[in-house]
Write a protein that holds these residues in place. Structure first.
Motif, PDB file in Angstrom:
ATOM      1  N   LEU A 140       0.832  -1.206   0.000  1.00 21.02           N
ATOM      2  CA  LEU A 140       0.000   0.000   0.000  1.00 21.02           C
ATOM      3  C   LEU A 140       0.866   1.256   0.000  1.00 21.02           C
ATOM      4  O   LEU A 140       0.622   2.204  -0.760  1.00 21.02           O
ATOM      5  CB  LEU A 140      -0.918   0.002   1.223  1.00 21.02           C
ATOM      6  CG  LEU A 140      -1.988  -1.096   1.255  1.00 21.02           C
ATOM      7  CD1 LEU A 140      -2.721  -1.084   2.591  1.00 21.02           C
ATOM      8  CD2 LEU A 140      -2.974  -0.924   0.107  1.00 21.02           C
ATOM      9  N   THR A 141       1.892   1.275   0.837  1.00 16.62           N
ATOM     10  CA  THR A 141       2.757   2.450   0.940  1.00 16.62           C
ATOM     11  C   THR A 141       3.455   2.751  -0.373  1.00 16.62           C
ATOM     12  O   THR A 141       3.536   3.910  -0.801  1.00 16.62           O
ATOM     13  CB  THR A 141       3.804   2.250   2.054  1.00 16.62           C
ATOM     14  OG1 THR A 141       3.130   2.155   3.308  1.00 16.62           O
ATOM     15  CG2 THR A 141       4.789   3.422   2.098  1.00 16.62           C
ATOM     16  N   PHE A 142       3.957   1.711  -1.030  1.00 20.10           N
ATOM     17  CA  PHE A 142       4.714   1.907  -2.268  1.00 20.10           C
ATOM     18  C   PHE A 142       3.850   1.781  -3.513  1.00 20.10           C
ATOM     19  O   PHE A 142       4.360   1.772  -4.629  1.00 20.10           O
ATOM     20  CB  PHE A 142       5.892   0.928  -2.310  1.00 20.10           C
ATOM     21  CG  PHE A 142       6.842   1.106  -1.162  1.00 20.10           C
ATOM     22  CD1 PHE A 142       7.512   2.310  -0.977  1.00 20.10           C
ATOM     23  CD2 PHE A 142       7.039   0.088  -0.231  1.00 20.10           C
ATOM     24  CE1 PHE A 142       8.380   2.479   0.088  1.00 20.10           C
ATOM     25  CE2 PHE A 142       7.895   0.258   0.838  1.00 20.10           C
ATOM     26  CZ  PHE A 142       8.575   1.466   1.008  1.00 20.10           C
ATOM     27  N   LYS A 143       2.521   1.680  -3.282  1.00 21.52           N
ATOM     28  CA  LYS A 143       1.543   1.699  -4.371  1.00 21.52           C
ATOM     29  C   LYS A 143       1.757   0.577  -5.389  1.00 21.52           C
ATOM     30  O   LYS A 143       1.566   0.749  -6.585  1.00 21.52           O
ATOM     31  CB  LYS A 143       1.524   3.070  -5.061  1.00 21.52           C
ATOM     32  CG  LYS A 143       1.063   4.195  -4.140  1.00 21.52           C
ATOM     33  CD  LYS A 143       1.030   5.526  -4.849  1.00 21.52           C
ATOM     34  CE  LYS A 143       0.393   6.597  -3.967  1.00 21.52           C
ATOM     35  NZ  LYS A 143       1.016   6.742  -2.629  1.00 21.52           N
ATOM     36  N   TRP A 144       2.159  -0.584  -4.876  1.00 26.92           N
ATOM     37  CA  TRP A 144       2.251  -1.749  -5.745  1.00 26.92           C
ATOM     38  C   TRP A 144       0.869  -2.327  -6.011  1.00 26.92           C
ATOM     39  O   TRP A 144       0.640  -2.942  -7.054  1.00 26.92           O
ATOM     40  CB  TRP A 144       3.135  -2.828  -5.104  1.00 26.92           C
ATOM     41  CG  TRP A 144       4.549  -2.398  -4.893  1.00 26.92           C
ATOM     42  CD1 TRP A 144       5.279  -1.537  -5.674  1.00 26.92           C
ATOM     43  CD2 TRP A 144       5.416  -2.808  -3.839  1.00 26.92           C
ATOM     44  NE1 TRP A 144       6.550  -1.389  -5.161  1.00 26.92           N
ATOM     45  CE2 TRP A 144       6.669  -2.167  -4.035  1.00 26.92           C
ATOM     46  CE3 TRP A 144       5.279  -3.659  -2.742  1.00 26.92           C
ATOM     47  CZ2 TRP A 144       7.752  -2.346  -3.182  1.00 26.92           C
ATOM     48  CZ3 TRP A 144       6.356  -3.850  -1.894  1.00 26.92           C
ATOM     49  CH2 TRP A 144       7.581  -3.199  -2.112  1.00 26.92           C
ATOM     50  N   ALA A 145      -0.039  -2.148  -5.061  1.00 25.64           N
ATOM     51  CA  ALA A 145      -1.408  -2.641  -5.204  1.00 25.64           C
ATOM     52  C   ALA A 145      -2.287  -1.943  -4.167  1.00 25.64           C
ATOM     53  O   ALA A 145      -1.790  -1.467  -3.145  1.00 25.64           O
ATOM     54  CB  ALA A 145      -1.464  -4.153  -5.000  1.00 25.64           C
ATOM     55  N   THR A 146      -3.577  -1.892  -4.441  1.00 27.71           N
ATOM     56  CA  THR A 146      -4.534  -1.328  -3.493  1.00 27.71           C
ATOM     57  C   THR A 146      -5.030  -2.439  -2.561  1.00 27.71           C
ATOM     58  O   THR A 146      -4.793  -3.626  -2.810  1.00 27.71           O
ATOM     59  CB  THR A 146      -5.736  -0.714  -4.215  1.00 27.71           C
ATOM     60  OG1 THR A 146      -6.463  -1.781  -4.875  1.00 27.71           O
ATOM     61  CG2 THR A 146      -5.293   0.317  -5.254  1.00 27.71           C
ATOM     62  N   LEU A 147      -5.726  -2.052  -1.497  1.00 25.40           N
ATOM     63  CA  LEU A 147      -6.237  -3.046  -0.563  1.00 25.40           C
ATOM     64  C   LEU A 147      -7.198  -4.029  -1.242  1.00 25.40           C
ATOM     65  O   LEU A 147      -7.054  -5.250  -1.055  1.00 25.40           O
ATOM     66  CB  LEU A 147      -6.917  -2.358   0.622  1.00 25.40           C
ATOM     67  CG  LEU A 147      -7.430  -3.295   1.730  1.00 25.40           C
ATOM     68  CD1 LEU A 147      -6.298  -4.152   2.281  1.00 25.40           C
ATOM     69  CD2 LEU A 147      -8.078  -2.476   2.849  1.00 25.40           C
ATOM     70  N   PRO A 148      -8.169  -3.558  -2.049  1.00 27.32           N
ATOM     71  CA  PRO A 148      -9.037  -4.524  -2.740  1.00 27.32           C
ATOM     72  C   PRO A 148      -8.253  -5.452  -3.674  1.00 27.32           C
ATOM     73  O   PRO A 148      -8.596  -6.642  -3.812  1.00 27.32           O
ATOM     74  CB  PRO A 148     -10.011  -3.637  -3.525  1.00 27.32           C
ATOM     75  CG  PRO A 148     -10.037  -2.340  -2.782  1.00 27.32           C
ATOM     76  CD  PRO A 148      -8.636  -2.175  -2.272  1.00 27.32           C
TER      77      PRO A 148
END
Length: 237
Positions: A140-148
């Motif tokens: 999440l922090t490094f924007k590799w993927a969102t929670l969903p």
């Protein structure tokens, strides 16, 4: 429609991806290269690429019949498949049904210890860093993927694992662990990469004979013979 290789798009440790005349389809060529320890150990073994390509095609088609969205389209030749072009998520999802490899070293577990419930782990795909283990907070922090997206990857990984555990058990194999990679078409997540003895640990259920890439990692020999045995059990011509 006939598809042909137009341009090399990506060359990994054991596969090459080529653009085709269709911008949404790529050709995946499974090479005879075999690597371990992030490429530090490398050999070429005749027939290995063709065996992996055909085992992967068989498994991907089984998963598609069970409703799993995959990038696989069709087999083109013994070592080439047509796949949907994905925008890959830079994470590896690993499911572990029994202890082997890295988890034994990290946690001091005995080889083969049953893991219930199944352990799910994430790794950041970066060869230079050795594909380090990460968690959802990193993603999440490094924007590799969102929670969903992370939840979808986990749900798909566990569902694929449930399906494959049964599939392999039918041919007398224990699925010890497996690595899955995912990517996008639009906003939809698909299973990508491959499912082969390169990406799974597979043991004979009775003898515990190793029938996967650990034969190469551990200098056991008989790698191609082990892969051929899996193909034979699946009755892949």
């Amino acid at each position: 429609m006939s598809y042909s290789k137009i341009k090399l798009a990506y060359s990994g440790k054991s596969k090459s991806l080529y653009e085709t005349q269709d911008a949404d389809k790529w050709i995946a060529e499974f090479r005879d290269d075999l690597t371990a320890f992030n490429g530090e150990k490398h050999e070429q073994l005749a027939k290995k690429g063709a065996l992996n390509s055909q085992i992967n095609a068989h498994i991907m088609q089984l998963l598609a019949k069970k409703g799993v969205p995959t990038h696989f389209v069709k087999q083109l030749s013994q070592n080439e498949t047509l796949v949907k072009r994905l925008r890959m998520i830079p994470l590896e999802s690993v499911v572990r049904n029994a202890a082997a490899g890295g988890i034994c070293k990290r946690l001091g577990l005995p080889l083969g210890a049953e893991l219930k419930p199944t352990v799910y782990e994430l790794f950041y795909k970066n060869d230079a860093l050795g594909d380090p283990m990460v968690n959802g907070s990193h993603a999440l922090t490094f924007k590799w993927a969102t929670l969903p997206e992370l939840e979808k990857m986990r749900d798909l990984s566990l569902e694929i694992n449930r399906i494959l555990t049964k599939v392999f058990a039918k041919i007398g194999l224990q699925l010890v662990d497996a690595k899955f990679e995912f990517g996008f078409i639009g906003k939809d997540i698909y299973l990508g990469d491959e499912i082969t003895p390169d990406s799974c640990r597979l043991w004979d259920m009775k003898t515990h004979k190793i029938l996967d890439k650990d034969r190469f990692r551990q200098d056991l020999g008989g790698v191609v013979e082990a892969y051929q045995e899996i193909a034979d059990r699946f009755k892949i011509n």
